[in-house]
Design a protein around this motif. Sequence first.
Motif, short mmCIF file in Angstrom:
data_model
loop_
_atom_site.label_atom_id
_atom_site.label_comp_id
_atom_site.label_asym_id
_atom_site.label_seq_id
_atom_site.Cartn_x
_atom_site.Cartn_y
_atom_site.Cartn_z
N SER A 163 7.05 -24.07 31.14
CA SER A 163 7.92 -24.62 32.18
C SER A 163 9.40 -24.58 31.77
CB SER A 163 7.52 -26.06 32.50
OG SER A 163 7.57 -26.87 31.34
N PHE A 164 9.69 -23.85 30.71
CA PHE A 164 11.06 -23.78 30.20
C PHE A 164 12.00 -23.16 31.23
CE2 PHE A 164 14.33 -21.98 27.25
CZ PHE A 164 14.80 -23.19 26.80
N VAL A 165 11.51 -22.12 31.91
CA VAL A 165 12.26 -21.51 33.01
C VAL A 165 11.31 -21.33 34.19
CG1 VAL A 165 13.90 -20.32 31.51
CG2 VAL A 165 11.78 -19.17 32.15
N ALA A 166 11.87 -21.16 35.37
CA ALA A 166 11.05 -20.96 36.57
C ALA A 166 10.50 -19.54 36.61
CB ALA A 166 11.88 -21.24 37.82
N THR A 167 9.26 -19.39 37.05
CA THR A 167 8.66 -18.07 37.16
C THR A 167 9.46 -17.18 38.09
OG1 THR A 167 6.46 -19.03 36.79
CG2 THR A 167 6.53 -16.83 37.75
N SER A 168 10.04 -17.76 39.14
CA SER A 168 10.83 -17.00 40.10
C SER A 168 12.12 -16.45 39.51
CB SER A 168 11.16 -17.85 41.32
OG SER A 168 11.86 -19.03 40.94
N SER A 169 12.43 -16.82 38.27
CA SER A 169 13.64 -16.32 37.61
C SER A 169 13.35 -15.21 36.61
CB SER A 169 14.37 -17.47 36.89
OG SER A 169 13.73 -17.80 35.66
N LEU A 170 12.08 -14.88 36.39
CA LEU A 170 11.72 -13.92 35.34
C LEU A 170 11.96 -12.47 35.76
CD1 LEU A 170 8.38 -15.47 33.99
CD2 LEU A 170 10.67 -15.62 32.99
N PHE A 171 12.59 -11.74 34.85
CA PHE A 171 12.90 -10.32 35.03
C PHE A 171 12.72 -9.69 33.66
CE2 PHE A 171 15.63 -6.63 35.10
CZ PHE A 171 15.68 -6.19 36.42
N PHE A 172 11.83 -8.70 33.54
CA PHE A 172 11.50 -8.20 32.21
C PHE A 172 11.05 -6.74 32.24
CE2 PHE A 172 7.98 -10.44 34.18
CZ PHE A 172 6.91 -9.56 34.08
N LYS A 173 11.05 -6.11 31.06
CA LYS A 173 10.58 -4.74 30.93
C LYS A 173 9.08 -4.71 31.17
CE LYS A 173 14.22 -3.36 27.70
NZ LYS A 173 14.53 -2.88 26.32
N LYS A 174 8.62 -3.71 31.92
CA LYS A 174 7.22 -3.69 32.33
C LYS A 174 6.25 -3.58 31.15
CE LYS A 174 6.47 1.27 33.17
NZ LYS A 174 6.06 2.27 34.18
N GLU A 175 6.70 -3.04 30.01
CA GLU A 175 5.81 -2.89 28.86
C GLU A 175 5.27 -4.22 28.36
OE1 GLU A 175 8.19 0.70 29.31
OE2 GLU A 175 8.79 -1.40 29.11
N GLN A 194 6.72 -15.05 29.14
CA GLN A 194 7.96 -15.53 28.54
C GLN A 194 7.97 -15.30 27.03
OE1 GLN A 194 9.05 -19.57 29.75
NE2 GLN A 194 7.92 -19.29 31.65
N ILE A 195 6.85 -15.62 26.38
CA ILE A 195 6.77 -15.44 24.93
C ILE A 195 6.80 -13.96 24.57
CG2 ILE A 195 5.34 -15.77 22.88
CD1 ILE A 195 4.21 -18.29 24.20
N GLY A 196 5.94 -13.18 25.22
CA GLY A 196 5.87 -11.75 24.91
C GLY A 196 7.20 -11.06 25.12
N GLY A 197 7.92 -11.47 26.16
CA GLY A 197 9.21 -10.86 26.44
C GLY A 197 10.29 -11.23 25.45
N SER A 198 10.16 -12.39 24.84
CA SER A 198 11.19 -12.88 23.93
C SER A 198 11.01 -12.44 22.48
CB SER A 198 11.27 -14.41 23.99
OG SER A 198 10.09 -14.99 23.48
N LEU A 199 9.85 -11.87 22.15
CA LEU A 199 9.54 -11.56 20.75
C LEU A 199 10.49 -10.55 20.10
CD1 LEU A 199 5.62 -11.42 20.75
CD2 LEU A 199 7.10 -13.21 19.79
N SER A 200 11.01 -9.61 20.88
CA SER A 200 11.84 -8.57 20.28
C SER A 200 13.26 -9.05 19.98
CB SER A 200 11.91 -7.34 21.18
OG SER A 200 12.56 -7.64 22.39
N GLY A 201 13.78 -9.95 20.80
CA GLY A 201 15.17 -10.37 20.56
C GLY A 201 15.57 -11.65 21.25
N GLY A 202 14.57 -12.47 21.65
CA GLY A 202 14.87 -13.69 22.36
C GLY A 202 14.89 -13.47 23.87
N MET A 203 15.16 -14.54 24.62
CA MET A 203 15.24 -14.46 26.08
C MET A 203 16.70 -14.59 26.52
SD MET A 203 13.69 -17.10 28.94
CE MET A 203 11.97 -16.59 28.81
#
Length: 280
Positions: A163-175, A194-203
């Motif tokens: 719940s750190f950010v709203a799902t409606s705000s998520l934008f990420f690389k499809k991989e 959210q976690i998977g997207g942040s692993l390479s360099g944060g959110m």
Amino acid sequence: MSNEVEVSIVCNTYNHGKYIRDALNGFVMQKTDFKYEILVHDDASTDDTADIIREFEAKYPEIIKPIYQKENQYHKVFSILCQFQYPRVQGKYIAMCEGDDYWTDPYKLQKQYDSLKSHPGIDICAHSSDLINAEDGSKQGEVHHYDEVTVIPVEDVISGGGSFVATSSLFFKKEIVTEPKKFFEINPIDYTIQIGGSLSGGMLYLPDNMSAYRVSVPGSWSVKVDKNRKANLVSVNETSACLKQLDKDTEKKYHKMLSKMIFRLFLAKVHLKLLIMFNR
């Protein structure tokens, strides 16, 4: 403008007749210098949700690509997103928005697209959002963490618990979801995105408020889980297993924070079991 799709908007909906028009309007009003598609999945709604989607499909046939289920798939497949949505993504990026939420800024996609392009080492972006009462439309609060563009460390994303950010705000690389790590496959939800997207360099976090998250929508997944102790227990167990696998996937790089989260989930599990045992 290139003919290639750059961004795929992914929207799941079920009995959102009261809300889906706002979501679809938020999609089609986007002003971008790139091509995007709108992937809507209606899970055999029994209200007028599908009719509203068809109305928009007829008006915007080149960008709105719906799936109309004849039978509800919620209890039949492991994940509707993984089974029906992600495999048909054409874009390099995915923007999430469920059918009961909506976007409020016509430049949302462009801002997030440009922001990730200017931060090549980061795979995911989020932003501030309003919390809206589903019953009367009043503003209940805001999901807002920083007043300037900020890179949020992985540890903070993990501790946010989804719940750190709203799902409606998520934008990420499809991989992140099409070539996922093992932990994501255990529980492919917005928290693990959210976690998977942040692993390479944060959110990457933008202070711009560009979407709305409706709170306590009747029949929503969160409401169902909150009211059903056994379903809540299943969710806690899945999240715990997911974080344990994440610890392995990352070679214990975030072990301290993950241990804290797993212990919190253990306490929640004990509490739920007691409530179930005593039928409370």
